[in-house]
Motif scaffolding. Structure first.
Motif: not given
Length: 894
Positions: A253, A257, A304-305, A307-308, A311-312
């Protein structure tokens, strides 16, 4: 609005004066009275130097009307302001709306133009047309007495591409067309960067990563912004920013970012970021007990990864995957297939518009050399053919253009003609891993065009590669080209100023694969160097000769590059070709009754040729029709097998002086009727290629007064290095083949060097003799090594009084910088520091083809009885190792 226009009109007179001043400056430049300004190469082809004939563009508007607000359109307006301001006159400005009383360049999409009341009211002569998303249309419109240019994009990104194209025409001093529409041939126009999070770049030769440093994304990403601008200018729309040998931290994560900051820097130029991912990430990053791609827990983790990530990074392009190859984990570990793995990643990406580029580079690097049926070239076809049509629509198979590994010449991968129901992107290398690593000038676009033009003859119908990869042949919606670029922090991006021609031409060919390497080179040369024919003509001649020359002095006839494949892939190392598990074999059988080449026939060999469509397979299967330039890739033949003589670029016939050169063939017909043997061609080609490399130095020197000094000196030093290293290649490969075959050179040059004295046989102090393990890279297989100063070697000259060329063969080990002095009768005539080698992937203190180099002192006047001395001083990391001294008549003085 009125105030803005009033200000615009008031400033026009000032800009006209600027135009006149700039025109006078350009005329002065042409007259040869203006100084040449120093340049670093940082601007690459986006220098925007004033064209030689500014009046040609006197009607170019000074106002820019930007109808949209997308980042790409803002970048387009800024680029026009910069480019026109530098090339034509004054400082153009951007306005929010069109007005009938201004000359303007109008930017926008069809919808924006239809919504613009000012444009509808005042520019009746233009009607928007439907365009594909990345396409653009540039139209010259007369609005009463006003001159207007309309750049319509199928999307904001199309607007940006159109702005760059207009500026490129001016920078190349072209006549501007009145109405032009361009649509890219394919959707995938990507570059891959093999950058590691620690800041290193695998197979990168221009310094550390522009993206990463010490495990993190760089704090200053201004260089990434500049790179995105360069890429967008040639139509690149995607970039994978990290190594295909992906760091296992990539999907953590906190790293995602950081990656989002890179995506932010790329976005204004319409470039979507992708990531290389390791298939073991669900286990290593996610803590799952498995990464089996069909396990529901793994599938959920990938969902899930993804989708994460979105979002970024809302415009995230997707994943690039290397698996089950060269130690990378993959689905084979669980008995699964590439199909299982690719679809597991593709499904969660589908909803977001992302893609998976799954590399077809899957092979066993522990092959048994003694198994005559083992063949690495078969791997792509064997591993992917069965899954054609079963991948999800957003899976694109990324196929290397050749079946081995970016060699100087390979046939087209048969997998390209096999995947009828699966989109594919052809992968090429812009970075010169096997092609001199940006210390040698090698313009690769002719090779790419040779590949793109290859007719695979699918179903006995015309099927050029360019039509297959762009989706035309098999009606695929996706496809295209991926280039492994590997730029670095060096100011000029790729170390060799000429190497940027490859990056530029890749982008142009990805956009339009029907372009010729000559045309893309001409574009690049004019923008990078000059529109003066005295400059661009010799530069283009040099570049166009460079690929074939490199092929000649490294590995002709389909042999491959004959480098040390177990090491850094730079210098000659033919001994490493056979006997290992990597499968880049040449199967050299020693002795006059032996031979050379891989038997890949269906009849007696590995069967690889049978992977091609029948018509092309039949051509390669028969010795009567297999082209010479692929002969030893397809067939094992005796050393004395006679070639067909079908290569029109082969000019290796003996010259009148008795030495084979690159330019002395009387005519093409002589080559075509040649009965030259394979071994004699190998000998002659290496002399011809080295002669061409030597000629590059003379060609470059012809433009000295027309090029700024820093760039001139940089290229000159690199071309001199290439000329010397080409001789090392020539001698090493020819000596090795002479020993291996037992067949002497019919012209008597191989193994004979006039005026050469071996260092180990010369009198002196401080040196001791060592055997060179790569014996062929040292004259006589030995060298004289100095461990501690003082170290000297001496010889007495016994020839006639004349100017001479003194050449010193030595090894320049990395790191380190030994010092050398050359003296005649105790007076220094030359000195140099041995720090010329490109740093390889790792420090190299061995005596081999990577560290071998030569120094030449020219125009040294000698007379009988003169004493020539070489003094060497070691440092703690580079012990001087001298191969030979050679004194020959200097052709420049005789």
């Amino acid at each position: 609005m009125a105030a803005v226009l009033q200000e615009s009109f008031a400033s026009r007179q000032h800009r006209n004066l600027g135009f006149i001043a700039r025109a006078l400056l350009c005329l002065a430049c042409l007259a040869g009275v203006a100084p040449l300004h120093a340049e670093t190469g940082a601007q690459a082809w986006l220098r925007y130097a004033p064209p030689p004939d500014p009046p040609r563009y006197r009607d170019m508007p000074h106002e820019i009307v930007r109808l949209g607000h997308a980042p790409e359109e803002q970048a387009a307006a800024e680029e026009l302001e910069t480019g026109l301001g530098r090339m034509i006159a004054g400082a153009p400005e951007t306005l929010p709306a069109f007005h009938r009383d201004i000359d303007a360049i109008v930017l926008g999409t069809a919808d924006e133009m239809r919504r613009s009341e000012s444009m509808q009211r005042h520019l009746h002569g233009y009607q928007p047309v439907p365009l594909a998303p990345d396409a653009f249309r540039i139209t010259h419109v007369r609005n009463r007495a006003r001159q207007c240019w309309v750049i319509q994009g199928g999307s904001p990104r199309g607007v940006l591409y159109g702005a760059f194209r207009l500026l490129q025409w001016i920078a190349q001093d072209r006549q501007l067309p009145t109405d032009t529409t361009e649509t890219p041939a394919s959707t995938i126009r990507w570059v891959d960067e093999w950058d590691n999070l620690d800041g290193s770049v695998e197979r990168g030769y221009a310094g550390p990563s522009i993206f990463f440093d010490h495990g993190h994304v760089r704090g200053d990403l201004s260089r990434v912004h500049d790179y995105a601008r360069m890429l967008a200018s040639v139509g690149i729309n995607g970039i994978t920013v990290n190594n295909v040998n992906s760091d296992l931290r990539t999907l953590q994560p906190e790293m995602l970012e950081e990656f989002a900051r890179i995506a932010d820097s790329l976005r204004p130029y319409g470039i979507r970021m992708a990531l290389s991912v390791d298939l073991s990430s669900p286990q290593v990053v996610g803590g799952l007990p498995t990464f089996d791609p069909v396990d529901p827990r793994v599938i959920a983790w990938w969902q899930a990864k993804v989708d994460e990530i979105y979002k970024l990074i809302p415009d995230f392009a997707g994943f690039t995957v290397k698996a089950d190859s060269e130690g990378r984990p993959g689905p084979h570990q669980y008995g699964r297939s590439p199909l299982d793995a690719a679809n597991a990643l593709a499904k969660p990406l589908q909803a977001h518009g992302g893609v998976v580029l799954y590399r077809g580079f899957v092979y066993n690097n522990h092959l048994d050399f003694h198994d005559l049926k083992a063949d690495r070239a078969r791997a792509g076809y064997d591993n992917f053919r069965a899954y054609d049509g079963k991948f999800l629509p957003n899976v694109i198979i990324q196929v290397k253009h050749g079946p081995i590994d970016f060699q100087v010449r390979e046939p087209v991968s048969p997998l390209i003609a096999t995947l009828r129901h699966t989109p594919q992107a052809m992968e090429v290398q812009i970075t010169q891993e096997y092609l001199g690593q940006q210390r040698h000038m090698v313009y690769i676009a002719p090779m790419w065009s040779w590949v793109l033009d290859t007719d695979m003859r699918v179903d006995n119908q015309p099927s050029p590669v360019r039509d297959i990869i762009t989706g035309k042949t098999f009606y695929q919606a996706q496809g295209g080209m991926v280039g492994v670029a590997n730029v670095g922090m060096e100011t000029n991006w790729l170390h060799h100023p000429m190497a940027l021609a490859n990056l530029y031409s890749f982008g142009r060919l990805a956009w339009n694969p029907t372009l010729t390497p000559e045309s893309t080179l001409d574009e690049w040369t004019r923008m990078t160097w000059s529109n003066d024919g005295r400059v661009y003509e010799p530069i283009e001649q040099m570049n166009l000769a460079s690929w074939h020359a490199y092929e000649q002095y490294t590995g002709p006839l389909g042999l491959g590059t004959l480098t040390d494949i177990l090491g850094t892939h730079f210098g000659p190392g033919p001994e490493s070709a056979d006997g290992n598990g990597w499968g880049q074999w040449i199967r050299a059988v020693p002795g006059p009754h032996g031979g050379i080449g891989m038997d890949r026939t269906v009849a007696t060999g590995t069967g690889y040729i049978g992977q091609y469509p029948p018509e092309l397979a039949a051509k390669y299967e028969s010795l009567k029709t297999c082209p010479d330039d692929l002969l030893l890739f397809m067939h094992h033949v005796p050393w004395t097998y006679k070639l067909r003589g079908d290569d029109p670029g082969d000019k290796t016939t003996p010259s009148a002086k008795g030495a084979p050169t690159a330019n002395d063939a009387d005519d093409e017909s002589e080559a075509k009727t040649s009965t030259k043997t394979v071994i004699q061609h190998i000998y002659d080609a290496h002399y011809a290629g080295a002669a061409t490399a030597a000629a590059f130095v003379d060609q470059w020197e012809s433009v000295k007064s027309l090029i700024d000094e820093p760039r001139y000196n940089e290229v000159h030093a690199l071309l001199v290095f290439q000329a010397r290293h080409a001789e090392i290649w020539r001698d090493a490969i020819n000596d090795w083949f002479a020993r291996e075959s037992g067949v002497p050179d019919a012209l008597g040059f191989v193994g004979h060097h006039t005026g050469r004295e071996e260092a180990e046989s010369l009198p002196g102090t401080g040196f001791h003799t060592v055997d060179v393990s790569s014996w062929e890279t040292a004259s006589g297989g030995k060298a004289a090594v100095c461990n501690a100063a003082p170290c000297e070697l001496h010889t007495t000259f016994r020839g006639a009084a004349n100017p001479y060329r003194i050449q010193v063969g030595y090894f320049d080990r990395h790191p380190g910088a030994a010092q050398y002095r050359l003296l005649v009768n105790g007076t220094e005539v030359a000195n140099w520091t041995a720090d010329d080698m490109l740093p390889p992937d790792r420090p190299d203190d061995r005596l081999n083809g990577h560290t071998a180099t030569r120094f030449v002192a020219e125009g040294i006047r000698l007379k009988p009885g003169d004493t020539i001395s070489l003094e060497a001083t070691p440092d703690d990391k580079d012990l001087p190792a001298v191969d030979f001294l050679e004194i020959t008549r200097d052709p420049r003085w005789n």
